[in-house]
Design an enzyme around this catalytic site. Structure first.
Site, PDB file in Angstrom:
ATOM      1  N   CYS A  99       0.825  -1.210   0.000  1.00 13.88           N
ATOM      2  CA  CYS A  99       0.000   0.000   0.000  1.00 13.88           C
ATOM      3  C   CYS A  99       0.859   1.261   0.000  1.00 13.88           C
ATOM      4  O   CYS A  99       1.631   1.503   0.928  1.00 13.88           O
ATOM      5  CB  CYS A  99      -0.933  -0.018   1.221  1.00 13.88           C
ATOM      6  SG  CYS A  99      -1.848   1.506   1.474  1.00 13.88           S
ATOM      7  N   CYS A 440     -22.200   3.387 -20.379  1.00 11.75           N
ATOM      8  CA  CYS A 440     -23.569   2.883 -20.227  1.00 11.75           C
ATOM      9  C   CYS A 440     -23.738   1.569 -20.997  1.00 11.75           C
ATOM     10  O   CYS A 440     -23.440   1.475 -22.184  1.00 11.75           O
ATOM     11  CB  CYS A 440     -24.536   3.946 -20.741  1.00 11.75           C
ATOM     12  SG  CYS A 440     -26.179   3.344 -21.050  1.00 11.75           S
ATOM     13  N   CYS A 443     -26.670   1.784 -23.730  1.00 10.58           N
ATOM     14  CA  CYS A 443     -26.686   2.947 -24.625  1.00 10.58           C
ATOM     15  C   CYS A 443     -26.456   2.580 -26.091  1.00 10.58           C
ATOM     16  O   CYS A 443     -27.032   3.186 -26.995  1.00 10.58           O
ATOM     17  CB  CYS A 443     -25.643   3.977 -24.185  1.00 10.58           C
ATOM     18  SG  CYS A 443     -26.145   4.921 -22.710  1.00 10.58           S
TER      19      CYS A 443
END
Length: 528
Positions: A99, A440, A443
């Protein structure tokens, strides 16, 4: 297009690394450089050097961290519960070797441990590799990296302070019973002044009474700033020069150009904390992943950001500080290194400038969820004019837009933010508008339907088919929450578009369009 408040909430989520501590969800792509170096420091080598007398002058950073490694207890599955149970105060850092934010925080934690040891604090500092020891991490409530938790008599509370070593020390001392430091000599005052980069000084004739109680309550409630008190005007003047003759004074001291700020008003806890919230940041704050949550939660809602490369910003810093003095407590001035994608990109994406390499100056009003862009050269004079416009409300909100397209011979016209007024709202024709985004799922199929419908109705002069990419364009009068969305804008009333169902088949959609066109014809005849 997403509602403005939803956009700003999304941005807040991106910026707030997590509640309480700088917690990042597990992400195997984090940069492990730094944390592994720190953990792998060879303490035996450092000890050998000490014994051989090889240290001269100030110790190196590696030596400081190596010393801190011996102070910080390494927790594991076997000793975590015992260490927490047997000590009154334990501050635990949960980290993961991969990390990057752990790597940033670990050196600050180690330095804080050294400082607290020298102050003879009873707080025990400990760290836990939460990836290596997930059972122990889960047992004490570590869910992300890095996480800081304070255990007081085995009960945990989240860390809520800053993330420099000094801020960790201040928070830890306050939470373990030392919210205020009392200074009784000029020598101690001079030492304190040199050591602390920011602090609150209180001058009291006696350390008693309601005003002193409010001071102590504010010191206890605040999580970031060291409070110091004295009953001597001479000592107070070492910490905050030129105090006006009085038996009662409170001021904020910072190690930056705006060094001294005196508190004015009634000495109440709420008023003191509000004073600090409005004055604790530098004239120009550099935003990092470690302080971004604090910056975004500032009560100063109007924030001016300068996104620039470090070398370019050097020439802007001093003029920007001078500008900031004139807008104190009204505008928070912030700098973001444009190369820091994790911080800069979410903002630049909101502006439609995510690929920009040039200096960008923008403002975000978090109270009303609006954004503004300086669209001229970012010279100091232009930035000051921009800020004056923000103060007086004469700067128009900014809505991102793609360049104006060439719609010649297009069966479905492309509408962008800049052309929405002329091509949709002010057009004398009926408009069927598809609002879509690249991500989307449905779409693409809707776009194919719109293309077929455009060909079907090609002979109608009073009907235009169009599409609007909501990821790259905005308009204040187009608020869409779901994609795709089909909107029919009647020629007679553009203020009330009609939603058409996107899941209908071509035949049903064509019938709905015909019906709306007939309705418009009837309205026109009725008006005649």
């Amino acid at each position: 297009m997403l509602p403005p408040r939803f956009i700003f909430l999304t941005l807040a989520v991106v910026l707030l690394l997590s509640s309480g501590a700088v917690t990042a969800n597990i992400d195997g792509d984090e940069d492990s450089e730094g944390i592994e170096e720190l953990i792998a420091l060879d303490e035996e080598v450092e000890l050998d050097h000490e014994e051989e007398g090889t240290h001269h002058g100030k110790p190196s950073e590696a030596e400081v961290l190596s010393k801190a490694q011996r102070i910080v207890i390494e927790l594991n599955n076997d000793n975590t519960k015992r260490v927490i149970d047997e000590n009154e105060f334990v501050l635990v850092l949960g980290y993961a070797p991969w990390c990057a934010r752990s790597a940033e925080l670990m050196p600050q934690f180690a330095e804080a441990a050294t400082a607290l040891k020298e102050l003879e604090s009873t707080l025990l500092m400990a760290k836990l590799d939460a990836e290596r020891y997930p059972k122990a991490a889960s047992a004490i409530g570590i869910k992300g990296f890095p996480t800081l938790l304070l255990f007081v008599n085995c009960t945990s509370q989240p860390y809520t302070g800053g993330f420099t070593s000094e801020e960790i020390v201040i928070w830890a001392k306050k939470k373990t019973g030392e919210p205020v430091i009392r200074i009784g000599s000029l020598e101690d005052a001079e030492k304190f002044f040199k050591k602390h980069s920011m602090f609150v000084v209180g001058l009291f004739h006696k350390f008693e009474g309601s005003e002193h109680e409010e001071f102590v309550k504010a010191a206890t409630s605040d999580n970031e700033i060291q409070f110091v008190e004295t009953s001597s005007k001479d000592i107070a003047n070492v910490l905050f020069p030129n105090i006006k003759p009085s038996n009662l004074f409170l001021g904020l001291v910072k190690s930056e150009p705006e060094r001294y700020t005196a508190f004015e008003g009634t000495l109440k806890m709420e008023k003191i904390l509000q004073f600090l919230d409005y004055n604790k940041f530098p004239l120009v704050t550099t935003v990092t992943e470690l302080n971004s949550a604090r910056v975004y939660s500032s009560p100063i809602n109007l924030q001016v950001y300068v996104f620039a490369e470090a070398d370019d910003f050097k020439n802007l810093l001093e003029p920007l500080q001078n500008i900031a003095r004139n807008f104190k407590s009204e505008i928070l001035f912030l700098y973001v290194d444009i190369r820091e994608d994790n911080i800069a990109k979410p903002f630049l994406t909101l502006l439609g400038l995510e690929e920009s390499q040039d200096t960008v100056v923008a403002a975000f009003d978090n109270k009303i969820s609006l954004k503004y862009l300086l669209e001229s050269d970012p010279m100091p004079r232009k930035i000051e004019e921009f800020c004056l416009g923000l103060r007086h409300g004469t700067v128009a909100p900014y809505y991102k837009s793609q360049p104006i397209p060439d719609n010649k011979d297009a069966s479905v016209q492309t509408i962008v933010g800049k052309t929405f007024d002329d091509s949709v709202l002010n057009s004398p024709k009926n408009i069927l508008l598809e609002v879509h985004t690249p991500w989307c799922i449905n779409c693409e199929s809707t776009s194919k339907q719109v293309e077929k419908l455009a060909k079907h109705f090609k002979g109608l002069d009073n009907l235009i088919f169009a599409k609007f990419d909501a990821s790259a364009n905005e308009h204040p009068k187009l608020q869409v929450a779901d994609y795709p969305t089909l909107l029919f804008y009647p020629a007679a009333d553009k203020s009330n578009p009609i939603n058409l169902p996107t899941k209908s088949g071509l035949k049903d959609l064509a019938a709905l369009i015909n019906q709306n066109l007939k309705n418009q014809d009837h309205l026109s005849k009725d008006e005649l």
